[in-house]
Scaffold this motif. Sequence first.
Motif, PDB file in Angstrom:
ATOM      1  N   LEU A  97       0.828  -1.201   0.000  1.00  0.00           N
ATOM      2  CA  LEU A  97       0.000   0.000   0.000  1.00  0.00           C
ATOM      3  C   LEU A  97       0.866   1.256   0.000  1.00  0.00           C
ATOM      4  CD1 LEU A  97      -2.880   1.216   0.203  1.00  0.00           C
ATOM      5  CD2 LEU A  97      -2.596   1.183   2.685  1.00  0.00           C
ATOM      6  N   LEU A  98       2.045   1.170   0.588  1.00  0.00           N
ATOM      7  CA  LEU A  98       2.929   2.331   0.622  1.00  0.00           C
ATOM      8  C   LEU A  98       4.382   1.882   0.639  1.00  0.00           C
ATOM      9  CD1 LEU A  98       4.223   2.903   3.733  1.00  0.00           C
ATOM     10  CD2 LEU A  98       1.831   3.380   4.196  1.00  0.00           C
ATOM     11  N   VAL A  99       5.231   2.799   0.203  1.00  0.00           N
ATOM     12  CA  VAL A  99       6.680   2.596   0.226  1.00  0.00           C
ATOM     13  C   VAL A  99       7.284   3.728   1.047  1.00  0.00           C
ATOM     14  CG1 VAL A  99       8.803   2.471  -1.124  1.00  0.00           C
ATOM     15  CG2 VAL A  99       6.683   1.463  -2.026  1.00  0.00           C
ATOM     16  N   LEU A 100       8.057   3.385   2.069  1.00  0.00           N
ATOM     17  CA  LEU A 100       8.761   4.372   2.885  1.00  0.00           C
ATOM     18  C   LEU A 100      10.185   4.510   2.353  1.00  0.00           C
ATOM     19  CD1 LEU A 100       8.921   6.246   5.371  1.00  0.00           C
ATOM     20  CD2 LEU A 100       9.662   4.254   6.697  1.00  0.00           C
ATOM     21  N   HIS A 101      10.497   5.708   1.862  1.00  0.00           N
ATOM     22  CA  HIS A 101      11.818   5.976   1.287  1.00  0.00           C
ATOM     23  C   HIS A 101      12.624   6.818   2.270  1.00  0.00           C
ATOM     24  CE1 HIS A 101      14.353   8.051  -2.080  1.00  0.00           C
ATOM     25  NE2 HIS A 101      15.052   7.161  -1.411  1.00  0.00           N
ATOM     26  N   ILE A 102      13.732   6.256   2.727  1.00  0.00           N
ATOM     27  CA  ILE A 102      14.642   6.949   3.645  1.00  0.00           C
ATOM     28  C   ILE A 102      15.868   7.360   2.841  1.00  0.00           C
ATOM     29  CG2 ILE A 102      15.955   6.791   5.785  1.00  0.00           C
ATOM     30  CD1 ILE A 102      14.089   4.543   6.658  1.00  0.00           C
ATOM     31  N   GLY A 103      16.131   8.648   2.768  1.00  0.00           N
ATOM     32  CA  GLY A 103      17.227   9.158   1.960  1.00  0.00           C
ATOM     33  C   GLY A 103      18.604   8.843   2.525  1.00  0.00           C
ATOM     34  N   GLN A 104      19.620   9.121   1.701  1.00  0.00           N
ATOM     35  CA  GLN A 104      21.000   8.778   2.072  1.00  0.00           C
ATOM     36  C   GLN A 104      21.501   9.559   3.283  1.00  0.00           C
ATOM     37  OE1 GLN A 104      23.370   9.418  -1.404  1.00  0.00           O
ATOM     38  NE2 GLN A 104      22.389   7.784  -2.601  1.00  0.00           N
ATOM     39  N   HIS A 105      21.012  10.759   3.485  1.00  0.00           N
ATOM     40  CA  HIS A 105      21.548  11.630   4.526  1.00  0.00           C
ATOM     41  C   HIS A 105      20.607  11.746   5.728  1.00  0.00           C
ATOM     42  CE1 HIS A 105      24.496  12.688   1.514  1.00  0.00           C
ATOM     43  NE2 HIS A 105      23.534  13.089   0.689  1.00  0.00           N
ATOM     44  N   PHE A 106      19.749  10.748   5.912  1.00  0.00           N
ATOM     45  CA  PHE A 106      18.785  10.808   7.007  1.00  0.00           C
ATOM     46  C   PHE A 106      19.488  10.814   8.364  1.00  0.00           C
ATOM     47  CE2 PHE A 106      16.049   8.646  10.121  1.00  0.00           C
ATOM     48  CZ  PHE A 106      14.946   9.482  10.094  1.00  0.00           C
ATOM     49  N   SER A 107      20.376   9.855   8.619  1.00  0.00           N
ATOM     50  CA  SER A 107      21.045   9.765   9.919  1.00  0.00           C
ATOM     51  C   SER A 107      21.958  10.961  10.162  1.00  0.00           C
ATOM     52  CB  SER A 107      21.857   8.467   9.996  1.00  0.00           C
ATOM     53  OG  SER A 107      21.017   7.335   9.986  1.00  0.00           O
ATOM     54  N   SER A 108      22.695  11.359   9.138  1.00  0.00           N
ATOM     55  CA  SER A 108      23.597  12.497   9.312  1.00  0.00           C
ATOM     56  C   SER A 108      22.817  13.780   9.569  1.00  0.00           C
ATOM     57  CB  SER A 108      24.479  12.657   8.069  1.00  0.00           C
ATOM     58  OG  SER A 108      23.697  12.899   6.909  1.00  0.00           O
ATOM     59  N   GLY A 109      21.657  13.927   8.922  1.00  0.00           N
ATOM     60  CA  GLY A 109      20.826  15.103   9.164  1.00  0.00           C
ATOM     61  C   GLY A 109      20.336  15.167  10.594  1.00  0.00           C
ATOM     62  N   LEU A 110      19.945  14.013  11.128  1.00  0.00           N
ATOM     63  CA  LEU A 110      19.489  13.986  12.518  1.00  0.00           C
ATOM     64  C   LEU A 110      20.632  14.339  13.476  1.00  0.00           C
ATOM     65  CD1 LEU A 110      17.217  10.796  12.669  1.00  0.00           C
ATOM     66  CD2 LEU A 110      16.487  13.171  12.735  1.00  0.00           C
ATOM     67  N   LEU A 111      21.787  13.781  13.215  1.00  0.00           N
ATOM     68  CA  LEU A 111      22.930  14.031  14.109  1.00  0.00           C
ATOM     69  C   LEU A 111      23.374  15.492  14.062  1.00  0.00           C
ATOM     70  CD1 LEU A 111      25.003  10.783  13.415  1.00  0.00           C
ATOM     71  CD2 LEU A 111      23.716  11.345  15.488  1.00  0.00           C
ATOM     72  N   GLN A 112      23.247  16.129  12.898  1.00  0.00           N
ATOM     73  CA  GLN A 112      23.632  17.526  12.754  1.00  0.00           C
ATOM     74  C   GLN A 112      22.547  18.491  13.216  1.00  0.00           C
ATOM     75  OE1 GLN A 112      24.781  17.997   8.669  1.00  0.00           O
ATOM     76  NE2 GLN A 112      26.397  16.422   8.790  1.00  0.00           N
ATOM     77  N   GLY A 113      21.345  17.957  13.524  1.00  0.00           N
ATOM     78  CA  GLY A 113      20.252  18.804  13.974  1.00  0.00           C
ATOM     79  C   GLY A 113      19.528  19.518  12.863  1.00  0.00           C
ATOM     80  N   THR A 114      19.741  19.094  11.614  1.00  0.00           N
ATOM     81  CA  THR A 114      19.043  19.702  10.484  1.00  0.00           C
ATOM     82  C   THR A 114      17.851  18.834  10.096  1.00  0.00           C
ATOM     83  OG1 THR A 114      20.468  18.551   8.903  1.00  0.00           O
ATOM     84  CG2 THR A 114      21.174  20.742   9.655  1.00  0.00           C
ATOM     85  N   SER A 115      17.145  19.257   9.062  1.00  0.00           N
ATOM     86  CA  SER A 115      15.971  18.519   8.603  1.00  0.00           C
ATOM     87  C   SER A 115      16.378  17.168   8.027  1.00  0.00           C
ATOM     88  CB  SER A 115      15.214  19.337   7.551  1.00  0.00           C
ATOM     89  OG  SER A 115      14.115  18.606   7.051  1.00  0.00           O
ATOM     90  N   ALA A 116      15.583  16.136   8.339  1.00  0.00           N
ATOM     91  CA  ALA A 116      15.834  14.783   7.830  1.00  0.00           C
ATOM     92  C   ALA A 116      14.563  14.282   7.153  1.00  0.00           C
ATOM     93  CB  ALA A 116      16.251  13.856   8.963  1.00  0.00           C
ATOM     94  N   PRO A 117      14.368  14.645   5.881  1.00  0.00           N
ATOM     95  CA  PRO A 117      13.101  14.312   5.215  1.00  0.00           C
ATOM     96  C   PRO A 117      12.951  12.823   4.917  1.00  0.00           C
ATOM     97  CG  PRO A 117      14.621  15.302   3.661  1.00  0.00           C
ATOM     98  CD  PRO A 117      15.276  15.400   5.010  1.00  0.00           C
TER      99      PRO A 117
END
Length: 370
Positions: A97-117
């Motif tokens: 029903l759905l596909v969850l796409h996690i981008g390449q920079h998700f973890s690094s974005g979280l660690l840097q405190g920026t947006s992690a779409p």
Amino acid sequence: MYCRLILALAIKEFLALLRDKRSRFVIIGPPIIQLLVFGFAASYDLNNVPVAIYNEDLGGASRELVSHIEGSPNFEVVAYIAHDSEVAPLIDNRDVLLVLHIGQHFSSGLLQGTSAPLQVILDGRNSNTAMMAMNYVNRIVLDYNLNWLASQGKSGSVATLQTRAWYNENLQSNWFIVPGIVGLLTLLVTLLVTALSVAREREAGTFDQLLVTPLRPMQILIGKAIPGMVIGILEATLIILVMVTLFDIPLRGSLGALYLGILLFLLSAVGVGLMISAISVTQQQAVLGAFLFMVPAIVLSGFATPIANMPQFVQWLTYLDPLRYFLVIVRGVTLEGSSYSLLLHQYWPMAIIGIMTLSLAGWLFRNRMY
């Protein structure tokens, strides 16, 4: 005096119903059947929704988010994909029903405190189900945000969702509901026309006249079926015109594929209607018999609630429902642009149901004539 007459009429009607075996069954049987059907099949809760994970990030944050999806009772991860080209086949074939796409920079974005779409690709053919699944994903992401921020001693929100719906881009519910009404109204009209045909003859006292005609029982049966087929096609055509012009529902597929589905659907509907008519003595019984079939047919068709949410034994019953297959056809042609080859698996079950019901109707008709 008027009260006594009304009371006497009411008693007479009760006695007439109780003396007739078929009427007694109609009074007792349908409530029990409908209770079972509604109790097991009608559910708006989504459980074990099939999803696919497209994770391009190898960090611990993405793995933790995936574990939240895997641990949810609402979702069942059925595929892990590694390339964009794998997304379309899964949704086109209704595998997920759905596909969850996690981008390449998700973890690094979280660690840097920026947006992690994050991106969620939804099957928008059933907008109600898609929106409910989207709400579940939002809730999981919100819980994940809170847990992540608490573990890092931070505040705010860093993980965000970007949603894209296929086939029904704006998730308009009428794009899902209105095509389904084509099947409902076509079935209702065709069923009533054919169910009343023989019962009307018996009630009017003209049924015996059919016995002295040179026509054979099967020829009479065909003559009774033709009006239902013609009226059903006209009814379906009118509803489709209104659907396209008034509701702006797209018609992306082949009209030939749609009308082949309509003909096979009417074949099965006429067969059921003639079966009801063959065993009905009065028009009232025929109408009650038609509605006795209509209610379970609508519930089991997947018109309002997903078939996948029903218990397994109820899902098996849906294979006997011609409306189940026709709804896939009409929604496939309107929203997906489906062709003959893609709808082949919906055509042949309706053809088998039509042949079986017409054969049984012919057998009942011959036994009721003599």
